[in-house]
Design an enzyme around this catalytic site. Structure first.
Site, short mmCIF file in Angstrom:
data_model
loop_
_atom_site.label_atom_id
_atom_site.label_comp_id
_atom_site.label_asym_id
_atom_site.label_seq_id
_atom_site.Cartn_x
_atom_site.Cartn_y
_atom_site.Cartn_z
NE ARG A 7 -4.26 -1.95 1.49
CZ ARG A 7 -5.40 -2.12 2.13
NH1 ARG A 7 -5.65 -1.42 3.23
NH2 ARG A 7 -6.31 -2.97 1.68
NE ARG A 42 8.94 -21.39 12.64
CZ ARG A 42 9.56 -22.14 11.74
NH1 ARG A 42 8.86 -22.66 10.74
NH2 ARG A 42 10.85 -22.38 11.85
CB SER A 88 15.43 -14.15 4.18
OG SER A 88 14.72 -15.30 4.60
CG ASP A 117 14.28 -18.09 16.31
OD1 ASP A 117 13.25 -18.50 16.86
OD2 ASP A 117 15.02 -18.81 15.62
#
Length: 322
Positions: A25, A254, A105, A129
């Protein structure tokens, strides 16, 4: 900057959807086209890339998990594989990539920025974590913390009823923040962390001292990175004759709807990531420090010397657990 892409990678964390929503957005508000990459880095390889509209992220801020899905992609370490991923971005004219995930990542994003200068990359810390440098908190940590607290409060009820010692294993491979913060919050008698060398014999002695004072039950909080809950229980019973039970909270940590804190954090970091791309920044991770938005080069985030551990909080937890 006319086109950007966003992906979620690695283990999912509550608040990832809120971050994707904010990226999407904010970009559209600034007349930038947004593409969602499905299945993380695997989606980059498979060309699973689709344009996102305002409605694409509607009704997502409160949802756990990630609607873009996530997947491990170990082959992304290979240069030839990355070339294919980069080409899939290039052919769409994508100039910026926002990666939401953890340390691994970020490393993928850094590789892309090194090997293709025309594609800027920004990382958003999404992991329960709380093990990413450059930020006080990662997206999902607060929600997971509250999940653990709720679970252990219930475990303590049954531990008290049966005069047992419960060993509760929580997530945290290299960083024990979940165990530390949760342990302090629930009044755990002992917290076992990967950052601290803990002699289980000392843990047994502490429990024994508590029994002599009339304590009927105990909670031992263990981060999975130093030992399993079962290993801790087995070691304990070598030194003290107590009735133990092991509870591994696992993937429940999670899941779930993100907390208010995680929704706000994800929204702020997502919007800030787009602003950095507009400014021409690349190869950086965004974060929050002292409630202020910050950005840190990936190289500094990866530096072991910058790894954080709140030793003062650990000492406080030990004092309060007497």
């Amino acid at each position: 900057m006319k086109k950007i892409a966003v992906l979620t990678s690695g283990g999912d964390s509550p608040g990832m959807n809120a971050a994707v929503r904010a990226v999407t957005r904010t970009a559209i508000y600034n007349n930038i086209e947004v593409y969602g990459v499905y299945q993380g880095y695997q989606g980059l390889l498979d060309d699973d890339i689709h344009k996102l509209e305002l409605g694409s992220v509607g009704d997502t801020i409160q949802r756990g998990g990630t609607f873009l899905f996530s997947a491990r992609c170990p082959q992304f370490k290979e240069e030839d594989v990355r070339k294919k991923a980069i080409e899939n971005l290039r052919k769409r004219g994508i100039e910026g990539l926002v990666v939401i995930g953890g340390d691994g990542s970020y490393r993928g994003a850094q590789r892309i920025s090194e090997e293709c200068k025309e594609i800027q990359t920004i990382g958003i810390p999404g992991t329960i974590d709380n093990d990413i440098n450059g930020t006080d908190f990662t997206i999902g940590f607060d929600t997971a913390l509250n999940t653990i607290i709720e679970s252990v409060d219930k475990i303590r009820d049954t531990a008290s009823s049966h005069a047992r010692t419960f060993i509760v294993e929580v997530m945290g491979r290299d960083c024990g923040d979940l165990a530390l913060w949760a342990g302090l919050s629930v009044g755990a008698e002992t917290i076992v962390l990967p950052e601290v060398n803990t002699d289980i014999k000392d843990v047994a002695e502490k429990i024994e001292q508590g029994i002599k004072r009339g304590k009927k039950h105990s909670i031992v909080m263990v981060a999975e990175g130093c030992m399993s809950g079962q290993e801790c229980a087995d070691e304990l019973t070598k030194y003290i004759n107590i009735d133990t039970r092991v509870s591994v909270l696992g993937h429940i940590q999670r899941g779930g709807s993100p907390s208010g804190a995680d929704r706000v954090l994800a929204s702020r970091l997502g919007g800030y990531a787009v602003e950095l791309l507009k400014q021409g920044e690349t190869a950086k991770g965004v974060g929050i420090r002292n409630n202020q938005l910050t950005s840190t080069p990936f190289d500094e985030i990866f530096a072991e010397s910058n790894r954080k551990f709140n030793s003062q909080m650990y000492e406080l937890a030990k004092e309060l657990s007497i």
